[in-house]
Design a protein around this motif. Structure first.
Motif, PDB file in Angstrom:
ATOM      1  N   THR A 187       0.835  -1.204   0.000  1.00 50.93           N
ATOM      2  CA  THR A 187       0.000   0.000   0.000  1.00 50.93           C
ATOM      3  C   THR A 187       0.867   1.250   0.000  1.00 50.93           C
ATOM      4  OG1 THR A 187      -1.831  -1.097   1.130  1.00 50.93           O
ATOM      5  CG2 THR A 187      -1.731   1.301   1.302  1.00 50.93           C
ATOM      6  N   VAL A 188       1.885   1.249   0.853  1.00 57.01           N
ATOM      7  CA  VAL A 188       2.767   2.413   0.960  1.00 57.01           C
ATOM      8  C   VAL A 188       3.519   2.655  -0.338  1.00 57.01           C
ATOM      9  CG1 VAL A 188       4.783   3.352   2.157  1.00 57.01           C
ATOM     10  CG2 VAL A 188       2.984   2.201   3.459  1.00 57.01           C
ATOM     11  N   THR A 189       3.986   1.581  -0.968  1.00 58.25           N
ATOM     12  CA  THR A 189       4.843   1.750  -2.146  1.00 58.25           C
ATOM     13  C   THR A 189       4.077   1.811  -3.462  1.00 58.25           C
ATOM     14  OG1 THR A 189       5.205  -0.654  -2.293  1.00 58.25           O
ATOM     15  CG2 THR A 189       6.802   0.649  -1.030  1.00 58.25           C
ATOM     16  N   SER A 190       2.974   1.069  -3.571  1.00 57.26           N
ATOM     17  CA  SER A 190       2.281   1.017  -4.870  1.00 57.26           C
ATOM     18  C   SER A 190       1.139   2.005  -4.980  1.00 57.26           C
ATOM     19  CB  SER A 190       1.773  -0.400  -5.151  1.00 57.26           C
ATOM     20  OG  SER A 190       0.730  -0.758  -4.259  1.00 57.26           O
ATOM     21  N   CYS A 191       0.497   2.361  -3.855  1.00 55.88           N
ATOM     22  CA  CYS A 191      -0.562   3.363  -3.885  1.00 55.88           C
ATOM     23  C   CYS A 191      -0.004   4.770  -3.718  1.00 55.88           C
ATOM     24  CB  CYS A 191      -1.590   3.103  -2.786  1.00 55.88           C
ATOM     25  SG  CYS A 191      -2.441   1.522  -2.922  1.00 55.88           S
ATOM     26  N   ALA A 192       1.063   4.893  -2.943  1.00 53.97           N
ATOM     27  CA  ALA A 192       1.577   6.215  -2.604  1.00 53.97           C
ATOM     28  C   ALA A 192       2.126   7.017  -3.781  1.00 53.97           C
ATOM     29  CB  ALA A 192       2.643   6.102  -1.515  1.00 53.97           C
ATOM     30  N   PRO A 193       2.533   6.421  -4.918  1.00 52.64           N
ATOM     31  CA  PRO A 193       2.863   7.294  -6.045  1.00 52.64           C
ATOM     32  C   PRO A 193       1.741   8.260  -6.405  1.00 52.64           C
ATOM     33  CG  PRO A 193       3.760   5.139  -6.476  1.00 52.64           C
ATOM     34  CD  PRO A 193       2.948   5.021  -5.200  1.00 52.64           C
ATOM     35  N   ALA A 194       0.500   7.853  -6.184  1.00 53.85           N
ATOM     36  CA  ALA A 194      -0.632   8.776  -6.412  1.00 53.85           C
ATOM     37  C   ALA A 194      -0.571   9.942  -5.433  1.00 53.85           C
ATOM     38  CB  ALA A 194      -1.953   8.035  -6.267  1.00 53.85           C
ATOM     39  N   TYR A 195      -0.237   9.635  -4.170  1.00 51.75           N
ATOM     40  CA  TYR A 195      -0.162  10.700  -3.165  1.00 51.75           C
ATOM     41  C   TYR A 195       1.040  11.601  -3.436  1.00 51.75           C
ATOM     42  CZ  TYR A 195      -2.757   6.850  -0.949  1.00 51.75           C
ATOM     43  OH  TYR A 195      -3.607   5.817  -0.698  1.00 51.75           O
ATOM     44  N   ALA A 196       2.150  10.982  -3.844  1.00 54.10           N
ATOM     45  CA  ALA A 196       3.332  11.775  -4.172  1.00 54.10           C
ATOM     46  C   ALA A 196       3.054  12.685  -5.360  1.00 54.10           C
ATOM     47  CB  ALA A 196       4.520  10.858  -4.467  1.00 54.10           C
ATOM     48  N   ALA A 197       2.313  12.169  -6.342  1.00 52.23           N
ATOM     49  CA  ALA A 197       1.965  12.993  -7.503  1.00 52.23           C
ATOM     50  C   ALA A 197       1.080  14.170  -7.095  1.00 52.23           C
ATOM     51  CB  ALA A 197       1.260  12.143  -8.562  1.00 52.23           C
ATOM     52  N   MET A 198       0.181  13.933  -6.140  1.00 55.53           N
ATOM     53  CA  MET A 198      -0.656  15.031  -5.643  1.00 55.53           C
ATOM     54  C   MET A 198       0.197  16.090  -4.937  1.00 55.53           C
ATOM     55  SD  MET A 198      -3.896  12.826  -4.185  1.00 55.53           S
ATOM     56  CE  MET A 198      -4.803  14.266  -3.594  1.00 55.53           C
ATOM     57  N   PHE A 199       1.201  15.636  -4.174  1.00 56.92           N
ATOM     58  CA  PHE A 199       2.100  16.574  -3.507  1.00 56.92           C
ATOM     59  C   PHE A 199       2.888  17.379  -4.534  1.00 56.92           C
ATOM     60  CE2 PHE A 199       6.387  17.445  -1.806  1.00 56.92           C
ATOM     61  CZ  PHE A 199       6.052  18.308  -0.770  1.00 56.92           C
ATOM     62  N   ILE A 200       3.395  16.690  -5.565  1.00 55.36           N
ATOM     63  CA  ILE A 200       4.140  17.370  -6.626  1.00 55.36           C
ATOM     64  C   ILE A 200       3.248  18.405  -7.323  1.00 55.36           C
ATOM     65  CG2 ILE A 200       5.180  17.022  -8.917  1.00 55.36           C
ATOM     66  CD1 ILE A 200       6.245  14.321  -7.792  1.00 55.36           C
ATOM     67  N   GLU A 201       2.005  18.007  -7.585  1.00 56.64           N
ATOM     68  CA  GLU A 201       1.073  18.925  -8.232  1.00 56.64           C
ATOM     69  C   GLU A 201       0.806  20.155  -7.364  1.00 56.64           C
ATOM     70  OE1 GLU A 201      -3.258  18.649 -10.428  1.00 56.64           O
ATOM     71  OE2 GLU A 201      -2.974  17.583  -8.540  1.00 56.64           O
ATOM     72  N   ALA A 202       0.557  19.925  -6.064  1.00 54.97           N
ATOM     73  CA  ALA A 202       0.242  21.033  -5.157  1.00 54.97           C
ATOM     74  C   ALA A 202       1.426  21.978  -5.006  1.00 54.97           C
ATOM     75  CB  ALA A 202      -0.176  20.489  -3.795  1.00 54.97           C
ATOM     76  N   LEU A 203       2.632  21.413  -4.855  1.00 56.54           N
ATOM     77  CA  LEU A 203       3.807  22.265  -4.699  1.00 56.54           C
ATOM     78  C   LEU A 203       4.101  23.022  -5.995  1.00 56.54           C
ATOM     79  CD1 LEU A 203       5.828  23.016  -2.509  1.00 56.54           C
ATOM     80  CD2 LEU A 203       7.301  21.150  -3.294  1.00 56.54           C
ATOM     81  N   SER A 204       3.847  22.366  -7.121  1.00 58.43           N
ATOM     82  CA  SER A 204       4.022  23.043  -8.409  1.00 58.43           C
ATOM     83  C   SER A 204       3.016  24.170  -8.582  1.00 58.43           C
ATOM     84  CB  SER A 204       3.890  22.039  -9.560  1.00 58.43           C
ATOM     85  OG  SER A 204       4.893  21.041  -9.484  1.00 58.43           O
ATOM     86  N   ASP A 205       1.768  23.931  -8.142  1.00 63.47           N
ATOM     87  CA  ASP A 205       0.761  24.994  -8.190  1.00 63.47           C
ATOM     88  C   ASP A 205       1.207  26.196  -7.356  1.00 63.47           C
ATOM     89  OD1 ASP A 205      -0.904  23.602  -9.859  1.00 63.47           O
ATOM     90  OD2 ASP A 205      -2.297  22.954  -8.295  1.00 63.47           O
ATOM     91  N   ALA A 206       1.799  25.919  -6.182  1.00 65.61           N
ATOM     92  CA  ALA A 206       2.298  27.013  -5.349  1.00 65.61           C
ATOM     93  C   ALA A 206       3.398  27.786  -6.059  1.00 65.61           C
ATOM     94  CB  ALA A 206       2.809  26.465  -4.023  1.00 65.61           C
ATOM     95  N   ALA A 207       4.272  27.046  -6.763  1.00 67.13           N
ATOM     96  CA  ALA A 207       5.341  27.710  -7.508  1.00 67.13           C
ATOM     97  C   ALA A 207       4.776  28.590  -8.617  1.00 67.13           C
ATOM     98  CB  ALA A 207       6.292  26.658  -8.081  1.00 67.13           C
ATOM     99  N   VAL A 208       3.765  28.066  -9.326  1.00 64.93           N
ATOM    100  CA  VAL A 208       3.117  28.852 -10.389  1.00 64.93           C
ATOM    101  C   VAL A 208       2.458  30.093  -9.807  1.00 64.93           C
ATOM    102  CG1 VAL A 208       1.258  28.820 -12.099  1.00 64.93           C
ATOM    103  CG2 VAL A 208       2.816  26.866 -11.918  1.00 64.93           C
TER     104      VAL A 208
END
Length: 279
Positions: A187-208
Motif C-alpha cells: 500500500t505504501v509503495t504502490s498506492c503512494a505514487p498517487a499521493y506523491a503525484a498530488m504533492f508534486i502537483e500542489a507544490l508546483s501549483d504554489a510555484a506557479v
C-alpha cells in the motif's frame, strides 16, 4: 517451501540475457515492468512475450518494445522460463485453471503481481510443485526507479531467487517481507505514487502562483522529490533529521512546517493509508 533471508540472497541463477520473460496480462503495470526491463534492466525486447485479451492494446505495447504478442496465455508459458501473472485479481483463478499444468513444469518460475494473492492463496489453485513468488511492484519501475515488495515465503529455489533478483534489482529496490506485512508495505509503495503525484502537483501549483512557469515548476519539484528520497536512501538518515537540517532557527522553512502541522499534513497521509487498508 522457502522462507527467504534477504541478507543471504545472491544473484546467481540464470543470466538475464538468457531468459525469455512472459506476461499474462499486459496492462499498465505489466507494461511498466517490461519497459523498465528493456530500457533500464539490460533486457532485449525480443526476450519478452506477452498476452492480453485486449489485442489492440497488446499489439501496440509490444510493438513499442520490440516484444512478441502471443496468441494465448498457454503460448506465453510454452515459450518462457519466467511467467509474470499480471491480470486483475478477480480473474486469476479463471486464467490459471487452463494453464496450471504448464505452470508446474520444471524450469518455469511464476511471479505474480496480482494484489491479494499471496503464497498460501496460490497454493489452493496452482498444481502441486509450481514454483511461484508473489510481489507488489510500483509504477516508477518503468524508469528504473521502482520499488518491489516481495513475499519472503515462497517455494523458489535459491537459483530461482537469484534469477528473480537479476531481473528486478536493476530496475527497483527489492524488499523481502513477511506475508503479514506484504500488502501493508505494498500500500505504501504502490498506492503512494498517487499521493506523491498530488504533492508534486500542489507544490508546483504554489510555484506557479508565485510566478514560476508551470513546466519549470514540475521539473524543479519532481527533481527535488527524487533527490530527497535518494539522499535518505544513500545516507540512512531518519526523515526528521533531514527536515531539521533544512529548518534554521526562526527561519522561513520552519514556518512552513508549522503550517503543515497545523493543517494535519502527517495525519492526513497516515489516514490515506488507513483508508486503503480498510481501517
Amino acid at each position: 517451501m522457502t522462507v527467504i533471508n534477504p541478507s543471504a540472497v545472491v544473484a546467481d541463477g540464470t543470466a538475464a540475457s538468457n531468459l525469455t520473460i512472459g506476461f499474462i496480462g499486459f496492462g499498465a503495470m505489466a507494461q511498466g515492468i517490461a519497459t523498465g526491463m528493456v530500457r533500464h534492466g539490460g533486457i532485449d525486447g525480443a526476450q519478452i512475450v506477452a498476452y492480453d485479451i485486449n489485442r489492440q492494446t497488446l499489439d501496440a505495447a509490444t510493438s513499442v518494445l520490440g516484444a512478441t504478442a502471443a496468441a494465448s496465455a498457454a503460448d506465453v508459458v510454452d515459450e518462457c522460463e519466467v511467467v509474470i501473472l499480471a491480470v486483475k485479481p478477480n480473474v486469476i483463478e479463471s486464467v490459471v485453471e487452463p494453464i496450471k499444468a504448464k505452470l508446474a513444469e520444471p524450469g518455469t518460475v511464476v511471479i505474480s503481481i496480482a494484489w491479494g494473492w499471496d503464497f498460501a492463496k496460490y497454493e489452493t489453485i496452482l498444481a502441486p510443485g509450481t514454483h511461484h513468488l508473489s510481489i507488489v511492484p510500483n509504477t516508477p519501475i518503468a524508469v528504473g526507479k521502482g520499488v518491489v515488495v516481495a513475499e519472503r515465503l515462497s517455494n523458489l529455489t535459491p537459483d530461482e531467487i537469484g534469477t528473480f533478483t537479476r531481473l528486478f534489482e536493476p530496475i527497483s529496490l527489492v524488499e523481502f517481507l513477511d506475508t503479514a506485512t506484504l500488502y501493508q508495505a505494498g500500500t505504501v509503495t504502490s498506492c503512494a505514487p498517487a499521493y506523491a503525484a498530488m504533492f508534486i502537483e500542489a507544490l508546483s501549483d504554489a510555484a506557479v502562483k508565485h510566478g514560476i512557469p508551470r513546466a519549470a515548476a514540475y521539473r524543479l519539484v519532481s527533481a527535488m522529490v527524487e533527490g530527497t528520497g535518494a539522499l535518505q536512501v544513500a545516507t540512512g538518515q531518519i526523515p526528521a533529521a533531514m527536515k531539521d537540517a533544512v529548518c534554521s532557527p526562526g527561519g522561513a522553512t520552519i514556518r512552513g512546517v508549522q503550517r503543515l502541522e497545523e493543517r494535519g499534513f502527517r495525519g492526513d497521509v497516515m489516514s490515506a493509508v488507513d483508508a486503503v487498508m480498510g481501517d
